[in-house]
Design an enzyme around this catalytic site. Structure first.
Site, mmCIF file in Angstrom:
data_model
loop_
_atom_site.group_PDB
_atom_site.id
_atom_site.type_symbol
_atom_site.label_atom_id
_atom_site.label_comp_id
_atom_site.label_asym_id
_atom_site.label_seq_id
_atom_site.Cartn_x
_atom_site.Cartn_y
_atom_site.Cartn_z
ATOM 1 N N TRP A 8 0.808 -1.226 0.000
ATOM 2 C CA TRP A 8 0.000 0.000 0.000
ATOM 3 C C TRP A 8 0.842 1.277 0.000
ATOM 4 O O TRP A 8 0.302 2.367 -0.125
ATOM 5 C CB TRP A 8 -0.874 0.007 1.274
ATOM 6 C CG TRP A 8 -0.048 -0.367 2.485
ATOM 7 C CD1 TRP A 8 0.057 -1.616 3.028
ATOM 8 C CD2 TRP A 8 0.840 0.471 3.239
ATOM 9 N NE1 TRP A 8 0.957 -1.606 4.067
ATOM 10 C CE2 TRP A 8 1.449 -0.334 4.224
ATOM 11 C CE3 TRP A 8 1.164 1.824 3.174
ATOM 12 C CZ2 TRP A 8 2.369 0.171 5.136
ATOM 13 C CZ3 TRP A 8 2.085 2.327 4.080
ATOM 14 C CH2 TRP A 8 2.678 1.496 5.040
ATOM 15 N N ASN A 9 2.156 1.190 0.192
ATOM 16 C CA ASN A 9 2.888 2.439 0.486
ATOM 17 C C ASN A 9 3.080 3.336 -0.727
ATOM 18 O O ASN A 9 3.183 4.551 -0.574
ATOM 19 C CB ASN A 9 4.211 2.157 1.221
ATOM 20 C CG ASN A 9 5.182 1.355 0.412
ATOM 21 O OD1 ASN A 9 4.806 0.677 -0.528
ATOM 22 N ND2 ASN A 9 6.448 1.422 0.776
ATOM 23 N N GLY A 18 6.696 -6.471 -0.863
ATOM 24 C CA GLY A 18 6.066 -6.477 0.457
ATOM 25 C C GLY A 18 7.086 -6.894 1.494
ATOM 26 O O GLY A 18 8.295 -6.769 1.285
ATOM 27 N N SER A 19 6.585 -7.427 2.584
ATOM 28 C CA SER A 19 7.477 -7.738 3.704
ATOM 29 C C SER A 19 8.262 -9.021 3.449
ATOM 30 O O SER A 19 7.811 -9.912 2.709
ATOM 31 C CB SER A 19 6.658 -7.894 4.985
ATOM 32 O OG SER A 19 5.725 -8.940 4.821
ATOM 33 N N SER A 66 -5.473 -4.426 0.332
ATOM 34 C CA SER A 66 -6.821 -3.967 0.694
ATOM 35 C C SER A 66 -6.807 -2.571 1.319
ATOM 36 O O SER A 66 -7.847 -1.939 1.421
ATOM 37 C CB SER A 66 -7.506 -4.973 1.621
ATOM 38 O OG SER A 66 -6.765 -5.156 2.797
ATOM 39 N N GLU A 123 10.767 -7.978 -4.089
ATOM 40 C CA GLU A 123 11.267 -6.710 -3.523
ATOM 41 C C GLU A 123 10.752 -6.670 -2.091
ATOM 42 O O GLU A 123 9.578 -6.377 -1.863
ATOM 43 C CB GLU A 123 10.699 -5.518 -4.311
ATOM 44 C CG GLU A 123 10.991 -5.522 -5.790
ATOM 45 C CD GLU A 123 12.406 -5.106 -6.105
ATOM 46 O OE1 GLU A 123 13.097 -4.573 -5.215
ATOM 47 O OE2 GLU A 123 12.841 -5.334 -7.246
ATOM 48 N N LEU A 124 11.629 -6.942 -1.134
ATOM 49 C CA LEU A 124 11.152 -7.144 0.245
ATOM 50 C C LEU A 124 11.609 -6.013 1.167
ATOM 51 O O LEU A 124 12.038 -4.958 0.716
ATOM 52 C CB LEU A 124 11.618 -8.521 0.731
ATOM 53 C CG LEU A 124 11.250 -9.680 -0.203
ATOM 54 C CD1 LEU A 124 11.809 -10.994 0.292
ATOM 55 C CD2 LEU A 124 9.748 -9.776 -0.407
ATOM 56 N N GLU A 176 12.856 -3.274 10.649
ATOM 57 C CA GLU A 176 12.424 -2.081 9.939
ATOM 58 C C GLU A 176 11.291 -1.413 10.738
ATOM 59 O O GLU A 176 10.320 -2.077 11.099
ATOM 60 C CB GLU A 176 11.885 -2.615 8.602
ATOM 61 C CG GLU A 176 11.454 -1.675 7.583
ATOM 62 C CD GLU A 176 10.876 -2.445 6.367
ATOM 63 O OE1 GLU A 176 10.317 -3.548 6.528
ATOM 64 O OE2 GLU A 176 10.998 -1.904 5.274
ATOM 65 N N CYS A 192 10.384 1.387 1.734
ATOM 66 C CA CYS A 192 11.292 0.267 1.987
ATOM 67 C C CYS A 192 12.753 0.720 1.939
ATOM 68 O O CYS A 192 13.615 0.062 2.495
ATOM 69 C CB CYS A 192 11.060 -0.819 0.964
ATOM 70 S SG CYS A 192 11.100 -0.169 -0.704
ATOM 71 N N LYS A 221 -2.929 -8.708 -7.652
ATOM 72 C CA LYS A 221 -3.654 -8.647 -6.374
ATOM 73 C C LYS A 221 -3.135 -7.419 -5.643
ATOM 74 O O LYS A 221 -1.987 -7.366 -5.220
ATOM 75 C CB LYS A 221 -3.435 -9.885 -5.510
ATOM 76 C CG LYS A 221 -4.461 -9.934 -4.376
ATOM 77 C CD LYS A 221 -3.992 -10.642 -3.127
ATOM 78 C CE LYS A 221 -3.120 -9.798 -2.251
ATOM 79 N NZ LYS A 221 -3.743 -8.593 -1.685
HETATM 80 N N1 LIG Z 1 11.688 -3.705 -1.738
HETATM 81 C C1 LIG Z 1 10.731 -2.930 -2.190
HETATM 82 O O1 LIG Z 1 10.752 -2.495 -3.342
HETATM 83 C C2 LIG Z 1 9.580 -2.557 -1.297
HETATM 84 C C3 LIG Z 1 8.762 -1.496 -1.658
HETATM 85 C C4 LIG Z 1 7.707 -1.154 -0.819
HETATM 86 C C5 LIG Z 1 7.471 -1.874 0.344
HETATM 87 N N2 LIG Z 1 8.286 -2.893 0.657
HETATM 88 C C6 LIG Z 1 8.081 -3.625 1.906
HETATM 89 O O2 LIG Z 1 6.698 -3.897 2.106
HETATM 90 C C7 LIG Z 1 6.420 -3.926 3.500
HETATM 91 C C8 LIG Z 1 5.225 -3.037 3.800
HETATM 92 O O3 LIG Z 1 4.125 -3.449 3.120
HETATM 93 P P1 LIG Z 1 3.009 -4.416 3.766
HETATM 94 O O4 LIG Z 1 2.957 -4.269 5.232
HETATM 95 O O5 LIG Z 1 1.757 -4.181 3.006
HETATM 96 O O6 LIG Z 1 3.619 -5.825 3.408
HETATM 97 P P2 LIG Z 1 2.906 -7.236 3.396
HETATM 98 O O7 LIG Z 1 3.951 -8.201 3.038
HETATM 99 O O8 LIG Z 1 2.119 -7.463 4.628
HETATM 100 O O9 LIG Z 1 1.818 -7.120 2.200
HETATM 101 C C9 LIG Z 1 2.194 -6.885 0.867
HETATM 102 C C10 LIG Z 1 1.142 -7.493 -0.058
HETATM 103 O O10 LIG Z 1 1.087 -8.893 0.181
HETATM 104 C C11 LIG Z 1 -0.246 -9.276 0.459
HETATM 105 N N3 LIG Z 1 -0.228 -10.405 1.385
HETATM 106 C C12 LIG Z 1 -0.095 -10.381 2.734
HETATM 107 N N4 LIG Z 1 -0.108 -11.654 3.222
HETATM 108 C C13 LIG Z 1 -0.244 -12.473 2.140
HETATM 109 C C14 LIG Z 1 -0.308 -13.889 1.984
HETATM 110 N N5 LIG Z 1 -0.229 -14.724 3.015
HETATM 111 N N6 LIG Z 1 -0.455 -14.376 0.720
HETATM 112 C C15 LIG Z 1 -0.522 -13.539 -0.338
HETATM 113 N N7 LIG Z 1 -0.462 -12.202 -0.252
HETATM 114 C C16 LIG Z 1 -0.327 -11.679 0.984
HETATM 115 C C17 LIG Z 1 -0.908 -8.047 1.021
HETATM 116 O O11 LIG Z 1 -2.296 -8.118 0.852
HETATM 117 C C18 LIG Z 1 -0.278 -6.973 0.148
HETATM 118 O O12 LIG Z 1 -0.937 -6.923 -1.091
HETATM 119 C C19 LIG Z 1 7.671 -3.437 4.182
HETATM 120 O O13 LIG Z 1 8.392 -4.519 4.691
HETATM 121 C C20 LIG Z 1 8.449 -2.767 3.060
HETATM 122 O O14 LIG Z 1 9.830 -2.696 3.268
HETATM 123 C C21 LIG Z 1 9.335 -3.261 -0.129
#
Ligand SMILES: NC(=O)c1ccc[n+]([C@@H]2O[C@H](COP(=O)([O-])OP(=O)(O)OC[C@H]3O[C@@H](n4cnc5c(N)ncnc54)[C@H](O)[C@@H]3O)[C@@H](O)[C@H]2O)c1
Length: 494
Positions: free
Chosen positions: A166-167, A245-246, A193, A267-268, A397, A301, A190
């Site tokens: 979402w960021n 994501g994370s 939300s 990209e985590l 983080e 991130c 996907k």
């Molecule tokens: N490296 C990069 O380019 C980059 C860029 C932006 C954010 N991030 C990272 O993203 C994180 C912040 O975002 P967040 O809290 O939304 O991360 P998150 O991992 O919780 O969620 C990211 C996405 O994954 C989905 N998701 C969550 N659980 C899932 C599952 N079990 N199965 C499938 N999809 C699932 C979420 O709905 C969302 O769409 C931070 O750790 C940040 O560093 C990384």
């Protein structure tokens, strides 16, 4: 279609960008086959912005099927045809920039100026890849065997899945999507939300740009419902999953995807070191820290999570950074003059508080901020901590407006501490010594280094991490290669 929808809760010049159906499959917006709904909250005031239908695994399978059908003709379009469509998407994104920025601010909370910047940044991936894809050259490789000519073809991977956070509700999608489409793939996204309306607005932009039915599809569900993500990982029709994501969720997806051996690009999370050496230009270093640490209220991130400052410049740097932070105007992103907005939800606020409490319990001093703000919405005071000792931030983080200052004495000590983490996305340092620029750039265990700058990302350069920050690159020629297969054609009998 738009006329049957409820009016958007925010003022838009083009109301068709406020999509209320919930998903986009085969060129049409759809509620899907689910029975539940989920709420989208404006983090600036904590109020419900709208509710969208929960989609299902059956909807996801349908989207994948349409993407597979669309692939048959999309992969055969020429690079020039795809470039023309990408250029059209870019143009429409820029023509609708103000509306798209308003949608980001409403659901993500970031100040409008930042949201406008995100739309330009996100759009630039379409124009950049429109240019890059027509230089999609293959190779002619010298042959050891007489009478054989070796050439390579770069071809699309096929049906691909994208999962984003979402960021950056627009740019996290476009950074992947522009290269994916340029390479001739079809996509099922996907979106998170927290910020689904930006993803749906982008679908409307692609629809208006003439992207053929089924080439881009969106499925949505509450974050806590992992079934759709599991389907995207396990479905054998999908040949690549690109996730941002994370690190925690990245590990789950990698294991779920292992049964189909699809290509992955992750990209985590990061925990970027931001190092200020004694010989740094102080004003540049403070400006860099403000941009890098506090942009999006620390919810990027690549933001500097650990500020390592050398003894000789520590006091001056701390004083100037605190002055700069005190000048921030914190509030709802849609209000005039706001420089820093809310966090995404209450759990994010609580995490910042936990990190502050832990650091203070271990000896850190609060130089400014240090508390939740008692206003509606999810706000935390922009915070600087001084003399931080070993604590949770070293390894976790924060993802919030917290700048912890650590003192160090030598370059070796700074590098050792900078690398003492499982992740390695970005790293920054400030120095006026050219030999040190080369030494430290080479020594940092990260995918991206900013030297005397706190901002590093643009469409033409590779973005990505090492260690537990993931693998694969977005942006640049490497980003296009990540969405392609290399095929050897060995032509004999010549
Ligand atoms: N490296 C990069 O380019 C980059 C860029 C932006 C954010 N991030 C990272 O993203 C994180 C912040 O975002 P967040 O809290 O939304 O991360 P998150 O991992 O919780 O969620 C990211 C996405 O994954 C989905 N998701 C969550 N659980 C899932 C599952 N079990 N199965 C499938 N999809 C699932 C979420 O709905 C969302 O769409 C931070 O750790 C940040 O560093 C990384």
């Amino acid at each position: 279609m738009a006329s049957t929808r409820a009016a958007p809760p925010i003022k838009l010049n083009n109301p068709s960008l406020w999509v209320t159906e919930g998903g986009f499959i085969n060129g049409k917006f759809t509620k899907g086959t689910g029975t539940g709904t989920f709420d989208v909250i404006n983090p600036g005031n904590g109020k419900v912005l709208g509710s969208l239908p929960e989609m299902t695994v059956a909807d996801t399978k349908e989207a994948i099927q349409h993407a597979a059908t669309a692939l048959k003709s999309w992969r055969k379009t020429s690079e020039y045809e795809r470039a023309a469509i990408l250029q059209k998407i870019f143009q429409l994104q820029m023509d609708n920039a103000e509306d798209l920025a308003q949608i980001i601010t409403a659901e993500n909370g970031k100040p409008l100026a930042d949201a406008r910047g995100e739309i330009s940044y996100g759009g630039s991936y379409f124009s950049w890849y429109a240019g890059e894809v027509v230089r999609n050259y293959g190779d002619v490789i010298p042959s050891l065997v007489k009478g054989v000519q070796n050439t390579t073809l770069k071809q699309p991977i096929g049906v691909c899945a994208i999962i984003t956070p979402w960021n950056f509700p627009n740019a996290m999608v476009t950074r992947k999507l522009a290269a994916a489409l340029a390479a001739g793939n079809t996509v099922v996204l996907k979106a998170p939300s927290e910020t689904p309306y930006s993803a749906l607005a982008l679908a409307e932009i692609l629809r208006q740009a003439g992207v053929p039915e089924g080439v881009f599809n969106v499925v949505l569900t509450e974050n806590d419902t992992p079934a759709i993500g599991k389907e995207l990982c396990e479905n054998p029709t999908i040949h690549k999953l690109s996730f941002t994501g994370s690190t925690r969720v990245g590990k789950i997806l990698m294991s779920q995807a292992s049964g189909t051996l699809k290509k992955l690009s992750f990209e985590l999370g990061g925990n970027a070191p931001f190092i200020v050496f004694d010989d740094a230009d102080l004003d540049k270093a403070v400006a860099g820290a403000v941009a890098c640490k506090f942009r999006s209220s620390g919810q990027t991130c690549v933001c500097g999570n650990r500020l390592l400052v050398q003894d000789g410049i520590y006091d001056q740097f701390a004083k100037k950074l605190v002055e700069a932070v005190k000048a921030f105007k914190v509030g709802q992103g849609a209000h005039d003059g706001i420089t820093h907005g809310p966090l995404i939800h209450q759990a994010a606020v609580n995490k910042v508080q936990d990190h502050v409490d832990d650091a203070v319990a271990k000896g850190a001093k609060v130089l400014v901020g240090g508390k939740k703000m008692s206003v509606d919405g999810y706000f935390y005071e922009p915070t600087v901590l001084g003399d931080v000792q070993e604590c949770a931030i070293d390894q976790e983080e924060t993802f919030g407006p917290l700048a912890p200052l650590y003192r160090f004495k030598t370059e070796e000590e700074a590098i050792e501490r900078a690398n003492d983490t499982e992740v390695g996305l970005a790293g920054y340092f400030f120095t006026e010594n050219i030999a040190r620029v080369h030494r430290v750039s080479a020594a940092l265990e990260v995918g991206m280094v900013g030297v005397n700058t706190g901002l590093i990302s643009q469409a033409g350069v590779p973005f990505g991490g090492v260690k537990e920050s993931g693998f694969g690159r977005e942006g640049s020629k490497y980003g296009l290669q990540d969405w392609q297969q290399i095929k050897l054609v060995a032509l004999g009998g010549l």
